[in-house]
Design a protein around this motif. Structure first.
Motif, PDB file in Angstrom:
ATOM      1  N   SER A  28       0.863  -1.175   0.000  1.00 46.15           N
ATOM      2  CA  SER A  28       0.000   0.000   0.000  1.00 46.15           C
ATOM      3  C   SER A  28       0.904   1.231   0.000  1.00 46.15           C
ATOM      4  O   SER A  28       1.743   1.384   0.879  1.00 46.15           O
ATOM      5  CB  SER A  28      -0.903  -0.004   1.238  1.00 46.15           C
ATOM      6  OG  SER A  28      -1.627   1.213   1.327  1.00 46.15           O
ATOM      7  N   SER A  30       1.473   4.778   0.888  1.00 48.09           N
ATOM      8  CA  SER A  30       0.895   5.759   1.805  1.00 48.09           C
ATOM      9  C   SER A  30       1.679   7.059   1.658  1.00 48.09           C
ATOM     10  O   SER A  30       2.790   7.194   2.159  1.00 48.09           O
ATOM     11  CB  SER A  30       0.969   5.233   3.241  1.00 48.09           C
ATOM     12  OG  SER A  30       0.330   6.131   4.112  1.00 48.09           O
ATOM     13  N   LYS A  60      -2.869   5.556  -0.854  1.00 45.84           N
ATOM     14  CA  LYS A  60      -3.488   6.395   0.174  1.00 45.84           C
ATOM     15  C   LYS A  60      -2.770   7.732   0.179  1.00 45.84           C
ATOM     16  O   LYS A  60      -1.537   7.788   0.132  1.00 45.84           O
ATOM     17  CB  LYS A  60      -3.375   5.751   1.551  1.00 45.84           C
ATOM     18  CG  LYS A  60      -4.085   4.407   1.685  1.00 45.84           C
ATOM     19  CD  LYS A  60      -3.844   3.825   3.074  1.00 45.84           C
ATOM     20  CE  LYS A  60      -4.501   2.461   3.236  1.00 45.84           C
ATOM     21  NZ  LYS A  60      -4.191   1.859   4.554  1.00 45.84           N
ATOM     22  N   GLN A  62      -2.472  11.711   1.927  1.00 51.39           N
ATOM     23  CA  GLN A  62      -2.803  12.727   2.916  1.00 51.39           C
ATOM     24  C   GLN A  62      -1.981  13.968   2.617  1.00 51.39           C
ATOM     25  O   GLN A  62      -0.975  13.915   1.917  1.00 51.39           O
ATOM     26  CB  GLN A  62      -2.547  12.222   4.342  1.00 51.39           C
ATOM     27  CG  GLN A  62      -1.157  11.696   4.609  1.00 51.39           C
ATOM     28  CD  GLN A  62      -1.015  11.141   6.013  1.00 51.39           C
ATOM     29  OE1 GLN A  62      -1.221  11.849   6.996  1.00 51.39           O
ATOM     30  NE2 GLN A  62      -0.659   9.867   6.105  1.00 51.39           N
ATOM     31  N   GLN A  76       5.972   9.262  14.430  1.00 48.24           N
ATOM     32  CA  GLN A  76       5.774   7.900  13.927  1.00 48.24           C
ATOM     33  C   GLN A  76       7.064   7.083  14.025  1.00 48.24           C
ATOM     34  O   GLN A  76       7.030   5.897  14.373  1.00 48.24           O
ATOM     35  CB  GLN A  76       5.274   7.948  12.484  1.00 48.24           C
ATOM     36  CG  GLN A  76       3.888   8.575  12.333  1.00 48.24           C
ATOM     37  CD  GLN A  76       3.403   8.590  10.900  1.00 48.24           C
ATOM     38  OE1 GLN A  76       3.942   7.891  10.040  1.00 48.24           O
ATOM     39  NE2 GLN A  76       2.390   9.397  10.629  1.00 48.24           N
ATOM     40  N   ARG A  81       6.105   3.020  14.247  1.00 47.09           N
ATOM     41  CA  ARG A  81       4.907   2.685  13.453  1.00 47.09           C
ATOM     42  C   ARG A  81       4.681   3.752  12.394  1.00 47.09           C
ATOM     43  O   ARG A  81       3.909   4.694  12.599  1.00 47.09           O
ATOM     44  CB  ARG A  81       3.670   2.575  14.358  1.00 47.09           C
ATOM     45  CG  ARG A  81       3.756   1.450  15.373  1.00 47.09           C
ATOM     46  CD  ARG A  81       2.475   1.354  16.188  1.00 47.09           C
ATOM     47  NE  ARG A  81       1.330   1.074  15.346  1.00 47.09           N
ATOM     48  CZ  ARG A  81       0.067   1.027  15.819  1.00 47.09           C
ATOM     49  NH1 ARG A  81      -0.174   1.266  17.089  1.00 47.09           N
ATOM     50  NH2 ARG A  81      -0.932   0.747  15.002  1.00 47.09           N
ATOM     51  N   ASP A  83       3.098   5.280   9.210  1.00 41.68           N
ATOM     52  CA  ASP A  83       1.982   5.079   8.289  1.00 41.68           C
ATOM     53  C   ASP A  83       2.189   5.906   7.023  1.00 41.68           C
ATOM     54  O   ASP A  83       1.267   6.100   6.237  1.00 41.68           O
ATOM     55  CB  ASP A  83       0.636   5.393   8.954  1.00 41.68           C
ATOM     56  CG  ASP A  83       0.424   6.884   9.216  1.00 41.68           C
ATOM     57  OD1 ASP A  83       1.317   7.687   8.885  1.00 41.68           O
ATOM     58  OD2 ASP A  83      -0.637   7.238   9.749  1.00 41.68           O
ATOM     59  N   ILE A  84       3.417   6.401   6.830  1.00 42.14           N
ATOM     60  CA  ILE A  84       3.806   7.128   5.616  1.00 42.14           C
ATOM     61  C   ILE A  84       5.050   6.443   5.056  1.00 42.14           C
ATOM     62  O   ILE A  84       6.021   6.233   5.772  1.00 42.14           O
ATOM     63  CB  ILE A  84       4.139   8.600   5.938  1.00 42.14           C
ATOM     64  CG1 ILE A  84       2.896   9.345   6.464  1.00 42.14           C
ATOM     65  CG2 ILE A  84       4.713   9.317   4.722  1.00 42.14           C
ATOM     66  CD1 ILE A  84       3.221  10.657   7.136  1.00 42.14           C
ATOM     67  N   ASN A  85       4.999   6.063   3.778  1.00 44.69           N
ATOM     68  CA  ASN A  85       6.210   5.465   3.197  1.00 44.69           C
ATOM     69  C   ASN A  85       6.771   6.247   2.007  1.00 44.69           C
ATOM     70  O   ASN A  85       7.825   5.908   1.485  1.00 44.69           O
ATOM     71  CB  ASN A  85       6.000   3.986   2.832  1.00 44.69           C
ATOM     72  CG  ASN A  85       4.801   3.738   1.936  1.00 44.69           C
ATOM     73  OD1 ASN A  85       4.317   4.651   1.260  1.00 44.69           O
ATOM     74  ND2 ASN A  85       4.300   2.503   1.939  1.00 44.69           N
ATOM     75  N   GLN A 290       9.123  -2.414   1.012  1.00 45.29           N
ATOM     76  CA  GLN A 290       8.426  -1.232   0.532  1.00 45.29           C
ATOM     77  C   GLN A 290       9.413  -0.269  -0.145  1.00 45.29           C
ATOM     78  O   GLN A 290       9.092   0.342  -1.165  1.00 45.29           O
ATOM     79  CB  GLN A 290       7.711  -0.532   1.685  1.00 45.29           C
ATOM     80  CG  GLN A 290       6.587  -1.359   2.301  1.00 45.29           C
ATOM     81  CD  GLN A 290       5.820  -0.599   3.375  1.00 45.29           C
ATOM     82  OE1 GLN A 290       5.906   0.622   3.486  1.00 45.29           O
ATOM     83  NE2 GLN A 290       5.060  -1.337   4.173  1.00 45.29           N
TER      84      GLN A 290
END
Length: 379
Positions: A28, A30, A60, A62, A76, A81, A83-85, A290
């Protein structure tokens, strides 16, 4: 017996597939965009997903202001953790992330992303990025002054004339906080050349004239908004008669009717255009599987046929082979309609400079916040 003998064979085959990555699940993507880069590259990202369903399952997106990016990423990273790659950012957010050591070095970047095939602006951005920031789009930037010809029949031609005009028309000139605005950064970096400062690429030791000028100019600026969009809105509404601009934020707002199409530009004497552009980068902590896909996406983004699509956002490609003539005809026609003859003189009448390095730009933005913007920055 057959069942027993088959089991190790199946296990071996599965193990071999796993080791080879054949069964690796698509990732995914992000993405966080802090510089408006999606206007240039979203189509490219979607094209990659269509061409590689085995590598990307979903996208995804943002958005966030550039000054908030380092703290958001750090929280993060500290929690383990992410949630942005993938980060899409301008020179503002990119400089801060790089200065903080929050980004991975792109593996073997000089071979994977060779500098030789880039435009002059692309090379300047590439050098600034030092392998942690990969340029996606860029051009000569600015600064230019966008003005309303009905209100400003005789635009200023020199820095002193601009200062005189701003003092005579308090509150009618505006630019946004440089830490979140391309035109703001162009103003910040550009006056060192316009005023003839001793070291235009050294804001700490070589900007004596610039810092004094920006402080004096600020006495007649009502406030500094936190983004370019507000300057465009207030210009369109007639609250401001002149605002800071760069090539992208002159052409695109006119094409999209965000500001009146008959808006004009002025370029001050001794202007040197300071290269502006956007970057892609990967935060530390992103899993290797990723990273592999995102680097492959970055390589795809540099393909000439994909880069040619970036002309639609009026900033243009960093890859030399993606000339305007290689873009789809509708994009060519729109760019030609809103192009200005002044931009044909960049590189001849108007010189071009690389932007400040990561450390220098971070210093300049912080000092501007402290000494120039201070209490005048408003959301």
């Amino acid at each position: 017996m057959k069942t027993r003998s088959a089991t190790p064979l199946v296990a071996a085959l599965v193990g071999a597939c796993l080791c080879s990555g054949a069964l690796a699940a698509p990732i995914s993507l992000s993405i966080i965009d802090t510089g408006g880069d999606l206007a240039s590259v979203q189509t490219i990202i979607e094209n990659y997903k269509k061409a590689n369903p085995d590598k990307v399952s979903e996208i995804k997106i943002q958005r966030a202001p550039a000054p908030e990016l380092p703290a958001k990423i750090k929280a993060q990273q500290d929690a383990g953790r992410l949630d942005i790659n993938l980060v899409l950012t301008g020179q503002d957010g990119g400089a801060l992330l790089a200065q903080n050591g929050q980004l991975i070095a792109i593996p073997d970047y000089q071979k994977t992303f060779p500098r030789d095939g880039l435009t002059d602006a692309g090379k300047a951005l590439y050098d600034e990025g030092k392998g942690v920031l990969i340029p996606s789009v860029g051009n000569a930037g600015g600064p230019v002054l966008i003005y309303n010809p009905a209100k400003v029949p005789g635009p200023p031609k020199t820095a002193q004339e601009l200062l005189t005009w701003v003092k005579a028309n308090p509150g009618k000139f505006m630019y946004a906080r440089p830490a979140n605005s391309g035109p703001g950064r162009a103003i910040l970096q550009g006056f060192a050349f316009i005023l003839g400062d001793s070291k235009p690429l050294d804001p700490e030791k070589g900007w004596d004239k610039s810092w004094d000028f920006l402080k004096e100019l600020g006495k007649s600026v009502e406030y500094y908004p936190t983004g370019t969009a507000i300057t465009l809105k207030e210009f369109a509404q007639g609250q401001r008669w002149m605002i800071a601009g760069i090539m992208e934020w002159d052409m695109k707002p006119r094409a999209q009717s965000v500001i009146p199409p008959d808006s004009k530009i002025a370029i001050l004497e001794n202007t040197t255009f300071v290269v502006d552009g956007h970057y892609w980068c990967i935060p530390k902590g992103v899993p290797q599987e990723q990273v592999d896909v995102i680097v492959d996406l970055m390589k795809f983004m540099w393909r000439p046929e994909q880069q040619a699509l970036t002309w639609k956002a009026f900033i243009g490609p960093v890859v030399k082979a993606a000339a305007l003539t290689s873009a789809p005809k509708d994009i060519q026609d729109e760019v030609k309609e809103f192009w200005r003859p002044e931009y044909d003189q960049i590189g001849t009448k108007w010189k071009v400079s690389p932007p400040l390095g990561v450390t220098e730009l971070s210093y300049a933005m912080e000092r501007w916040d402290r000494e120039v913007g201070a209490d005048q920055v408003k959301k």
